[in-house]
Design an enzyme around this catalytic site. Structure first.
Site, PDB file in Angstrom:
ATOM      1  N   CYS A  78       0.794  -1.259   0.061  1.00 44.76           N
ATOM      2  CA  CYS A  78       0.075  -0.028   0.003  1.00 44.76           C
ATOM      3  C   CYS A  78       0.898   1.098   0.038  1.00 44.76           C
ATOM      4  O   CYS A  78       1.890   1.170   0.758  1.00 44.76           O
ATOM      5  CB  CYS A  78      -0.846   0.054   1.169  1.00 44.76           C
ATOM      6  N   GLU A  79       0.760   2.347  -0.899  1.00 50.38           N
ATOM      7  CA  GLU A  79       1.610   3.134  -1.078  1.00 50.38           C
ATOM      8  C   GLU A  79       1.104   4.214   0.223  1.00 50.38           C
ATOM      9  O   GLU A  79       2.118   5.233   0.317  1.00 50.38           O
ATOM     10  CB  GLU A  79       1.378   3.866  -2.370  1.00 50.38           C
ATOM     11  N   HIS A  80       0.194   4.227   0.831  1.00 51.96           N
ATOM     12  CA  HIS A  80      -0.005   5.136   1.827  1.00 51.96           C
ATOM     13  C   HIS A  80       0.539   4.759   3.074  1.00 51.96           C
ATOM     14  O   HIS A  80       0.996   5.659   4.009  1.00 51.96           O
ATOM     15  CB  HIS A  80      -1.682   5.269   1.800  1.00 51.96           C
ATOM     16  N   HIS A  81       0.563   3.399   3.360  1.00 53.09           N
ATOM     17  CA  HIS A  81       1.266   3.105   4.657  1.00 53.09           C
ATOM     18  C   HIS A  81       2.543   2.271   4.619  1.00 53.09           C
ATOM     19  O   HIS A  81       2.909   1.720   5.701  1.00 53.09           O
ATOM     20  CB  HIS A  81       0.131   2.311   5.613  1.00 53.09           C
ATOM     21  N   GLN A 120      -4.718  -0.286  -4.825  1.00 51.14           N
ATOM     22  CA  GLN A 120      -5.445  -1.411  -5.621  1.00 51.14           C
ATOM     23  C   GLN A 120      -6.260  -0.982  -7.030  1.00 51.14           C
ATOM     24  O   GLN A 120      -5.969  -1.819  -8.036  1.00 51.14           O
ATOM     25  CB  GLN A 120      -6.713  -2.102  -4.738  1.00 51.14           C
ATOM     26  N   HIS A 148      -6.470  -5.499   2.900  1.00 50.45           N
ATOM     27  CA  HIS A 148      -5.418  -4.428   3.009  1.00 50.45           C
ATOM     28  C   HIS A 148      -4.980  -4.432   4.781  1.00 50.45           C
ATOM     29  O   HIS A 148      -5.898  -4.221   5.525  1.00 50.45           O
ATOM     30  CB  HIS A 148      -6.046  -2.943   2.753  1.00 50.45           C
ATOM     31  N   CYS A 150      -3.426  -2.326   6.012  1.00 55.24           N
ATOM     32  CA  CYS A 150      -3.612  -1.218   6.667  1.00 55.24           C
ATOM     33  C   CYS A 150      -5.080  -0.992   7.148  1.00 55.24           C
ATOM     34  O   CYS A 150      -5.217   0.079   7.989  1.00 55.24           O
ATOM     35  CB  CYS A 150      -3.264   0.200   5.705  1.00 55.24           C
TER      36      CYS A 150
HETATM   37  N1  LIG Z   1      -8.798   3.986  -2.901  1.00 55.64           N
HETATM   38  C1  LIG Z   1      -7.825   3.438  -1.961  1.00 55.64           C
HETATM   39  N2  LIG Z   1      -7.643   3.809  -0.696  1.00 55.64           N
HETATM   40  C2  LIG Z   1      -6.607   3.224  -0.156  1.00 55.64           C
HETATM   41  C3  LIG Z   1      -5.946   2.213  -0.779  1.00 55.64           C
HETATM   42  N3  LIG Z   1      -4.627   1.824   0.171  1.00 55.64           N
HETATM   43  C4  LIG Z   1      -4.985   2.660   1.279  1.00 55.64           C
HETATM   44  O1  LIG Z   1      -4.050   2.826   2.438  1.00 55.64           O
HETATM   45  N4  LIG Z   1      -6.027   3.488   1.151  1.00 55.64           N
HETATM   46  C5  LIG Z   1      -6.858   4.489   2.030  1.00 55.64           C
HETATM   47  O2  LIG Z   1      -6.083   5.750   1.966  1.00 55.64           O
HETATM   48  C6  LIG Z   1      -6.594   6.400   2.894  1.00 55.64           C
HETATM   49  C7  LIG Z   1      -5.546   7.289   3.446  1.00 55.64           C
HETATM   50  O3  LIG Z   1      -6.210   8.220   4.326  1.00 55.64           O
HETATM   51  P1  LIG Z   1      -5.713   9.005   5.182  1.00 55.64           P
HETATM   52  O4  LIG Z   1      -4.569  10.057   4.606  1.00 55.64           O
HETATM   53  O5  LIG Z   1      -6.757   9.827   6.349  1.00 55.64           O
HETATM   54  O6  LIG Z   1      -4.489   8.138   6.276  1.00 55.64           O
HETATM   55  P2  LIG Z   1      -4.704   7.536   7.529  1.00 55.64           P
HETATM   56  O7  LIG Z   1      -3.732   6.590   7.800  1.00 55.64           O
HETATM   57  O8  LIG Z   1      -5.027   8.527   8.826  1.00 55.64           O
HETATM   58  O9  LIG Z   1      -6.053   6.861   7.209  1.00 55.64           O
HETATM   59  P3  LIG Z   1      -6.926   5.598   8.122  1.00 55.64           P
HETATM   60  O10 LIG Z   1      -6.573   5.688   9.436  1.00 55.64           O
HETATM   61  O11 LIG Z   1      -8.443   6.030   7.768  1.00 55.64           O
HETATM   62  O12 LIG Z   1      -6.433   4.375   7.320  1.00 55.64           O
HETATM   63  C8  LIG Z   1      -7.156   5.528   3.923  1.00 55.64           C
HETATM   64  O13 LIG Z   1      -8.860   5.552   3.615  1.00 55.64           O
HETATM   65  C9  LIG Z   1      -6.920   3.917   3.526  1.00 55.64           C
HETATM   66  O14 LIG Z   1      -7.815   2.986   3.682  1.00 55.64           O
HETATM   67  C10 LIG Z   1      -6.124   1.779  -1.965  1.00 55.64           C
HETATM   68  O15 LIG Z   1      -5.413   0.774  -2.669  1.00 55.64           O
HETATM   69  N5  LIG Z   1      -7.281   2.449  -2.718  1.00 55.64           N
END
Ligand SMILES: Nc1nc2c([nH]c(=O)n2[C@@H]2O[C@H](COP(=O)(O)OP(=O)(O)OP(=O)(O)O)[C@@H](O)[C@H]2O)c(=O)[nH]1
Ligand SMILES: Nc1nc2c([nH]c(=O)n2[C@@H]2O[C@H](COP(=O)(O)OP(=O)(O)OP(=O)(O)O)[C@@H](O)[C@H]2O)c(=O)[nH]1
Lengths: 188, 188
Positions: A78-81, A120, A148, A150
């Site tokens: 996952c590129e976000h985490h 994804q 996921h 995350c």
């Molecule tokens: N559409 C999509 N969203 C994704 C993917 N991977 C992934 O982490 N996300 C979403 O990216 C968002 C990042 O949100 P954010 O900037 O508020 O970061 P966060 O870690 O505080 O969010 P969270 O605690 O709700 O997961 C989250 O809703 C997470 O579920 C993906 O492959 N596709």
């Protein structure tokens, strides 16, 4: 491969261990920076790979009906985490003009796009698009189902939640029955 | 919590993104260092937590027979690769002298030891030992079953492989029948 700066990752991992309050010099962690660097080299090895390069193997076979390779297991990050997400990809296409590729090449394309920091949705559409561009088929349909980490191990904590994404190109766009057929073949 | 240096992790994650050949300034990655730092704070929040502190809640209940809390889901991070491993922990003990603790406290102890860079064996034995020290029961038995992403997504690549570990203390050590009973209750 080859373009990954292992030493830089090792240094960064040591910083992370310090930052969380661990002792990077305790026995269990001594080799962790090296291992993580090697691991990142492996799991991000698709970063400079074009999935289309796998479709150079083309057989001039006159099969102009459905080809579906389903349940292609994949692991991505996952590129976000930077934590894993993983599941199955299902790739269907209807070849045109004898442009049939090797079955394993569909799985290789999935692997190539999975092995980089990803979303994804992007995995799904980039596989579909690279097939469209390389094989110019009548149609392409890609379905990806994944879990996921995350969303399971942290944050919202929903173990078992699955994300399903699809990408549809060509004849599948207008042909509802053809889409339904692929979905039912995936389910069987 | 609180002792994690978020800024240092953010810096380290940017280094990693650069080192693998990514562009940390592309839109999808802009917030990744922040997200990873926040995530590490969460998944490593047990680092300074003593599992035994959860066993301060003691009921003077005269039940001197088996108590088993099974299927306690947990997520941890492998200390060798910093990738998740996860599964179920099963915790059984036979209280002595009215030292019965809250059921949720057994799950909280699992969570406390899981939320740090870990080995499965250490999770298993440290739960057992902290129950022994806090509750001084007749016996303790802990069984942990987990899947290690470092064995599925990389390296030897064996998706589905499960690791089972157990820790046995007190009367369970000599009493084969009691151990068998716990195992059969876990399986049901
Ligand atoms: N559409 C999509 N969203 C994704 C993917 N991977 C992934 O982490 N996300 C979403 O990216 C968002 C990042 O949100 P954010 O900037 O508020 O970061 P966060 O870690 O505080 O969010 P969270 O605690 O709700 O997961 C989250 O809703 C997470 O579920 C993906 O492959 N596709
Ligand atoms: N006993 C035990 N071993 C573990 C745990 N987590 C974990 O990564 N390991 C093992 O630690 C070892 C590290 O080996 P290594 O120093 O050769 O590192 P590596 O990444 O090259 O190993 P690998 O590619 O075989 O996974 C691996 O065999 C890995 O499976 C755990 O919780 N308990």
């Amino acid at each position: 491969m080859g373009q990954v700066d292992l030493k830089k990752i090792e240094h960064a991992v040591t910083l992370i261990l310090e930052a969380i309050g661990e002792d990077p010099s305790r026995e269990g962690l001594l080799d962790t920076p090296k291992r993580v660097a090697k691991m990142y080299e492996e799991v991000f090895s698709g970063l400079n790979e074009d999935p289309a390069e796998h479709f150079k193997t083309i057989f001039g076979e006159k099969h102009e009906e459905l080809v579906l390779v389903k349940d292609i297991s994949f692991f991505s990050m996952c590129e976000h985490h930077l934590v894993p997400f993983f599941g199955q990809a299902h790739v269907a296409y209807i070849p045109k003009g004898g442009k049939v590729t090797g079955l394993s090449k569909l799985a290789r394309a999935v692997e190539a796009v999975a092995k980089r920091p990803q979303l994804q949705e992007r995995i799904t559409s980039s596989i579909a698009d690279s097939i469209v561009h390389s094989l110019e088929p009548y149609g392409v349909m890609v379905v990806v189902e994944a879990e996921h980490m995350c969303m399971t191990m942290r944050g919202v904590k929903k173990p078992g939640a699955k994300t399903v994404t699809s990408a549809v190109r060509g004849v599948f766009l207008k042909d509802e029955a053809a889409r339904a057929e692929v979905l039912s073949l995936i389910k069987r």
